[in-house]
Motif scaffolding. Structure first.
Motif, short mmCIF file in Angstrom:
data_model
loop_
_atom_site.label_atom_id
_atom_site.label_comp_id
_atom_site.label_asym_id
_atom_site.label_seq_id
_atom_site.Cartn_x
_atom_site.Cartn_y
_atom_site.Cartn_z
N HIS A 223 0.82 -1.21 0.00
CA HIS A 223 0.00 0.00 0.00
C HIS A 223 0.86 1.27 0.00
CE1 HIS A 223 -3.33 2.57 1.91
NE2 HIS A 223 -3.87 2.09 0.82
N ARG A 224 2.19 1.11 -0.10
CA ARG A 224 3.09 2.26 -0.03
C ARG A 224 3.02 3.10 -1.29
NH1 ARG A 224 7.57 -1.99 2.13
NH2 ARG A 224 6.80 -2.10 4.29
N LYS A 225 3.22 4.42 -1.10
CA LYS A 225 3.29 5.34 -2.23
C LYS A 225 4.62 6.08 -2.16
CE LYS A 225 -1.33 4.69 -1.76
NZ LYS A 225 -2.03 4.10 -0.60
N ILE A 226 5.50 5.80 -3.08
CA ILE A 226 6.86 6.35 -3.03
C ILE A 226 7.32 6.74 -4.44
CG2 ILE A 226 9.29 5.72 -2.69
CD1 ILE A 226 8.37 3.90 -0.39
N LEU A 227 7.87 7.93 -4.55
CA LEU A 227 8.58 8.36 -5.76
C LEU A 227 9.86 9.05 -5.31
CD1 LEU A 227 8.95 9.05 -8.78
CD2 LEU A 227 7.55 11.10 -8.39
N VAL A 228 11.00 8.56 -5.78
CA VAL A 228 12.29 9.18 -5.46
C VAL A 228 13.01 9.48 -6.77
CG1 VAL A 228 14.47 8.98 -4.23
CG2 VAL A 228 12.41 7.89 -3.29
N VAL A 229 13.43 10.71 -6.91
CA VAL A 229 14.10 11.15 -8.14
C VAL A 229 15.54 11.53 -7.82
CG1 VAL A 229 14.13 12.88 -9.97
CG2 VAL A 229 11.95 11.93 -9.17
N ASP A 230 16.48 10.89 -8.51
CA ASP A 230 17.92 11.13 -8.35
C ASP A 230 18.40 10.94 -6.92
OD1 ASP A 230 18.28 11.60 -11.03
OD2 ASP A 230 18.03 13.78 -10.87
N GLY A 231 17.63 10.25 -6.10
CA GLY A 231 18.01 10.01 -4.71
C GLY A 231 17.94 11.24 -3.83
N HIS A 232 17.51 12.38 -4.38
CA HIS A 232 17.50 13.65 -3.64
C HIS A 232 16.11 14.12 -3.27
CE1 HIS A 232 21.73 14.93 -3.81
NE2 HIS A 232 21.79 14.31 -4.98
N ASN A 425 -1.30 -4.92 5.34
CA ASN A 425 -0.63 -4.23 4.24
C ASN A 425 0.82 -3.89 4.55
OD1 ASN A 425 -2.95 -4.20 2.70
ND2 ASN A 425 -3.50 -2.10 3.21
N PHE A 426 1.61 -3.71 3.49
CA PHE A 426 2.92 -3.10 3.60
C PHE A 426 2.71 -1.58 3.56
CE2 PHE A 426 3.63 -7.27 1.87
CZ PHE A 426 4.81 -7.71 2.45
N GLU A 427 3.15 -0.88 4.61
CA GLU A 427 2.89 0.55 4.72
C GLU A 427 4.18 1.31 5.03
OE1 GLU A 427 -0.03 1.64 4.03
OE2 GLU A 427 -1.55 0.18 4.64
N PHE A 428 4.13 2.63 4.81
CA PHE A 428 5.26 3.48 5.16
C PHE A 428 4.75 4.84 5.61
CE2 PHE A 428 8.40 6.77 4.11
CZ PHE A 428 9.45 6.34 4.91
N ASN A 429 5.24 5.29 6.76
CA ASN A 429 4.92 6.61 7.29
C ASN A 429 6.20 7.34 7.67
OD1 ASN A 429 2.20 5.78 7.22
ND2 ASN A 429 1.73 6.92 9.06
N LEU A 430 6.11 8.66 7.71
CA LEU A 430 7.14 9.49 8.31
C LEU A 430 6.61 10.05 9.62
CD1 LEU A 430 8.61 11.59 5.34
CD2 LEU A 430 9.77 9.78 6.61
N ALA A 431 7.39 9.94 10.68
CA ALA A 431 7.08 10.60 11.94
C ALA A 431 7.96 11.84 12.01
CB ALA A 431 7.33 9.68 13.12
#
Length: 481
Positions: A223-232, A425-431
């Motif tokens: 269920h994760r939503k991730i987009l990383v561009v150029d690692g930055h 689900n597989f999830e990801f949050n930022l605290a």
């Protein structure tokens, strides 16, 4: 069919039913740790022979913990870094508040397998109208690498723009990896993975349900939503890539949502989560400066990634939520599209209210999964009786997810407050610890509250009897929702 054949198959089915029920009950007694869920499955297995054990096999058994340990052990994972005595750079004249914040930071640092990062910056993006153009702009500007993971990724509408830009990035020589949950690819035709592959993009389905054995994991979704561009630069939150998020275009089924653009050292943690899942899907290890460049401070937000899933990260997010509720002293604010917290989190919310903490919960009045909304309303009375305040937002459906504590802590990402998100689900949050970020997010919630209605005991008691019966029936299925 002869008498012998009829009785033979009757005996086969009866034997299969008995054996399946016994095996399911043994597994429940030895392996199932949630007693409420275990009671639900036990009743289902006992009273619906053959069907009950089959459903338990497909929906109730978690087989990913061991395989998760195996595939992550080979990528040099920083499982536990030492937790510093003062994880956060907090200076305050209120020594008690400073001590409380440091204690929660240490707790989250121990719960998560990542460590706190300092000097991050987060920008709030409203609906697809702000988030999608910003994401496409980042993809167009990519020079080295792009990683993208989504639960739902439609191949049409705004999704077609992503397919085009990702393909153009590949032609520029950018290394691109795209991963879409198998269930999420079924929301549109043609499936986006096929469209991406035809366009020259390296794309994979997460846990495709093609073989019979895959049926066992059909309910364990990424269920994760991730987009990383150029690692930055990273984008994360709860927003899927679909036309319904483009509210200004007036789609048939508009969806409100929040997403976040992230820069700073915590981007490496977001990238790490993607690379772990990619290794699981493909056995390809993404490492080195192409994917993990050196990162410098870009802001004042302290952040830590919290990874949750039905593997070795099982129930990490509920533990983090419980720790935050236990630390709350002034206010708790929650926005979630699906409100079905487990018994421990309900008790923690009730205790917050008893301690005098202001607890405000916002959830949609008309859920896109009506059965979930019906079940959720059966949880309201216990919370209202302790002083929690519950609001329901008017349509269109609001898919936003926020959890704010005491005006300084913000939890944001893909996790809903329901059994599926908190356990399956597989999830990801930022605290995040940042008073200014929390203030801006609280203002977002206040805007939504102004357009919502507060739920009262009287409203629930005066609901039609048929509605209350319907809701009570839906409640029986909460462990499986």
């Amino acid at each position: 069919m002869t008498w012998f054949e009829h009785n033979f198959w009757t005996m086969v089915l009866a034997t299969a039913s008995i054996v399946g029920s016994v095996i399911a009950l043994i597994h429940l007694l030895l392996r199932h740790h949630d007693y409420r869920s275990a009671a639900f499955w036990t009743a289902l297995v006992v009273f619906t022979p053959l069907i009950g054990p089959l459903l338990y096999l497909l929906l109730g058994i978690n087989i990913l913990r061991r395989s998760g340990r195996r595939y992550r052990s080979g990528i040099n994972e920083p499982w536990r870094d030492p937790v510093p005595e003062q994880p956060l750079p907090i200076s305050s004249t209120d020594s008690w508040a400073m001590q409380e914040h440091q204690q929660l930071a240490r707790t989250l640092d121990r719960i998560s397998r990542f460590s706190y990062t300092l000097g991050n910056h987060l920008e709030i993006l409203h609906n697809g109208d702000e988030a999608m153009p910003r994401m496409l702009e980042a993809i167009r500007g990519a020079r080295q690498s792009i990683t993208l993971a989504s639960y739902i990724f439609e191949a049409t509408g705004i999704g077609a723009d992503f397919v085009t830009e990702l393909s153009l990035a590949v032609k520029r020589g950018v290394q691109v990896r795209v991963m879409v949950d198998d269930a999420g690819t079924r929301y549109s035709r043609p499936p986006v993975v096929e469209a991406l592959t035809q366009a020259g993009v390296t794309a994979r389905r997460f846990m495709p349900s093609r073989m019979l054995l895959r049926l066992i994991t059909m309910n364990l979704r990424n269920h994760r939503k991730i987009l990383v561009v150029d690692g930055h630069t990273a984008f994360t939150g709860g927003m899927n890539i679909r036309e319904g998020n483009m509210v200004a275009r007036k789609p048939p089924h508009p969806v409100h949502d929040l997403h976040f653009q992230v820069t700073g050292p915590c981007v490496a943690q977001i990238q790490r989560v993607f690379t772990e899942d990619w290794a699981f899907c493909t056995n390809e290890t993404l490492d080195g400066p192409l994917w993990f460049p050196d990162l410098t401070a870009t802001g004042s937000t302290s952040a830590i990634g919290i990874v949750d899933g039905p593997d070795e990260d099982m129930e990490v997010m509920p533990a983090a939520f419980f720790a935050a509720l236990n630390a709350a002293r002034e206010e708790v604010k929650i926005i979630t599209p699906y409100f079905l917290p487990n018994a421990v989190l309900i008790a923690a919310l009730r205790l917050c209210a008893v301690r005098g903490v202001e607890v405000i919960i916002l959830t949609p009045a008309e859920n896109n999964i009506p059965f979930v909304g019906w079940a959720a309303r059966t949880l309201y009375p216990d919370l209202l009786s302790m002083g929690c305040r519950i609001f329901e937002s008017a349509p269109p459906f609001d898919h936003s997810k926020l959890f704010l504590i005491d005006g300084v802590w913000s939890f944001l990402g893909s996790t809903n407050w329901d059994p599926r998100s908190l356990r399956l689900n597989f999830e990801f949050n930022l605290a995040c610890h940042d008073p200014e970020l929390c203030r801006r997010l609280a203002a977002e919630m206040d805007t939504k509250l102004a357009q919502s209605r507060e739920i009262t005991h009287e409203m629930l008691e005066n609901a039609p009897v048929l509605h209350r019966l319907r809701n009570g029936f839906a409640r029986l299925f909460i462990p499986a929702l």
